[in-house]
Enzyme design. Sequence first.
Site, mmCIF file in Angstrom:
data_model
loop_
_atom_site.group_PDB
_atom_site.id
_atom_site.type_symbol
_atom_site.label_atom_id
_atom_site.label_comp_id
_atom_site.label_asym_id
_atom_site.label_seq_id
_atom_site.Cartn_x
_atom_site.Cartn_y
_atom_site.Cartn_z
ATOM 1 N N ASP A 1 8.813 -8.562 1.847
ATOM 2 C CA ASP A 1 7.654 -8.539 0.941
ATOM 3 C C ASP A 1 8.039 -8.858 -0.498
ATOM 4 O O ASP A 1 7.413 -9.693 -1.156
ATOM 5 C CB ASP A 1 6.907 -7.212 1.032
ATOM 6 C CG ASP A 1 7.782 -5.998 0.773
ATOM 7 O OD1 ASP A 1 9.031 -6.136 0.705
ATOM 8 O OD2 ASP A 1 7.227 -4.888 0.632
ATOM 9 N N ALA B 1 7.516 9.869 8.153
ATOM 10 C CA ALA B 1 7.845 9.002 9.282
ATOM 11 C C ALA B 1 7.722 7.526 8.932
ATOM 12 O O ALA B 1 7.864 6.666 9.799
ATOM 13 C CB ALA B 1 6.939 9.321 10.474
ATOM 14 N N SER C 1 1.477 7.422 4.528
ATOM 15 C CA SER C 1 0.407 8.379 4.243
ATOM 16 C C SER C 1 -0.069 8.253 2.797
ATOM 17 O O SER C 1 -1.254 8.475 2.506
ATOM 18 C CB SER C 1 0.872 9.807 4.534
ATOM 19 O OG SER C 1 2.020 10.132 3.763
ATOM 20 N N ASP D 1 1.362 -1.915 2.451
ATOM 21 C CA ASP D 1 0.843 -0.673 3.004
ATOM 22 C C ASP D 1 -0.642 -0.508 2.706
ATOM 23 O O ASP D 1 -1.442 -0.190 3.591
ATOM 24 C CB ASP D 1 1.621 0.514 2.441
ATOM 25 C CG ASP D 1 3.088 0.477 2.811
ATOM 26 O OD1 ASP D 1 3.457 -0.321 3.689
ATOM 27 O OD2 ASP D 1 3.867 1.243 2.221
ATOM 28 N N TYR E 1 17.752 -0.217 -2.026
ATOM 29 C CA TYR E 1 16.634 -1.164 -2.130
ATOM 30 C C TYR E 1 16.822 -2.047 -3.353
ATOM 31 O O TYR E 1 16.688 -3.269 -3.280
ATOM 32 C CB TYR E 1 15.326 -0.368 -2.222
ATOM 33 C CG TYR E 1 14.085 -1.200 -2.484
ATOM 34 C CD1 TYR E 1 13.273 -1.615 -1.441
ATOM 35 C CD2 TYR E 1 13.700 -1.532 -3.778
ATOM 36 C CE1 TYR E 1 12.123 -2.357 -1.675
ATOM 37 C CE2 TYR E 1 12.556 -2.273 -4.026
ATOM 38 C CZ TYR E 1 11.774 -2.678 -2.968
ATOM 39 O OH TYR E 1 10.642 -3.411 -3.215
#
Length: 381
Positions: free
Chosen positions: A34, A118, A122, A167, A217
């Site tokens: 991305d 996970a 969320s 997301d 990252y």
Amino acid sequence: MIYKIQEEFQKRFGEGAVCYASPGRVNLIGDHTDYNLGFVLPGAIDKAIYVAIRPVEGTVCRLYSMDYGESLELDMTGSLPEKLWARFIYGVVQEMKKRGAEVGAFECVFGGDVPLGAGLSSSAALESVFGYALNDLFSLGFSRADLARIGQMTEHNYVGVKCGIMDEFASLFGQRGKVIRLDCRSLEYELVPFEPAGCRVMLVDSMVKHSLASSEYNVRREQSEAGVAVVAKHVKGVESLRDVTMDMLDTYKDEMEPVVYRRCAYVIQENLRLLEGCDFLKRGDYKAFGQKMFGSHEGLSREYEVSCAELDFIEEIARKTPGMLGARMMGGGFGGCVIHLVEEQAHDAYLDEVKSRFQARFGQIPRVIDVVIGDGARKLA
């Protein structure tokens, strides 16, 4: 969950709530592509954040989080709240106001069944459900793409996470039985059919927290940019790895560190795997698509080096299991989940084996989460 939220709203605030939902997401293939302006293939899932909400007069909002059992009165004209969960809501309102919207005050109860920790996003589901709800309640006129950007900027400006837009996009644009081929450069997207009859999508949690993910990252991003800089010296118009082919990379390989070459090679190959995988999905060839998932994990583990022993262990068991079409680590890496595409008949036996062997190796039983590709943000009847 929504009935519990409605009951809690009535107990705290009375009648008149309107209810909304926005889901978490999985990403079937395409990680670390991305921020290199490549492609991703997420899908919304059947687990969501829900809100019961009602407009009120004034500037003070009354919020209650079911998941944390915490309430808060929050003046949206005031300063950034201390509670992290409240920052997501505050940030959405502020980003809407930046765009000229007049967002009124409200009272709400919210909660969800998106498993925390996970890698199912969320936080994006929380931003998206409030963005969608406020947009509808106050007739603000934002498109779903606008709401995705509002959610992304909430993360950047009020939470401190410089995330991509995948997301939020998946949470808002998802459709049952389809995954989203999203171009992270143009934000053009295509809904690709995903209805693997006789198969299930599930995640096996490595139980490892992403302790290295943030720092590594940034390193991976710098390495990707270093490879682009080398190629850009020789080829006009190269601005990201999206513009680089393997032939270009191989031509100028000697001018970059070996590790930079490997990082760039993974990203270029992952974009190709994803596009080829979408072609297989359109033809209904889920076995061939699953092989692309296995290839993705191999690239993430060996070339991009963002896996860990637990993730590799799970994927290795999956790869050797009859009836397992595909499996790969999902997300930033250094922990999190392995996503699987498995035939129904092989599901239970595989779970027994992976739980037993994982416990014997690592001393704990992994969490298992079954998901179904579902609808994006919506108002509930």
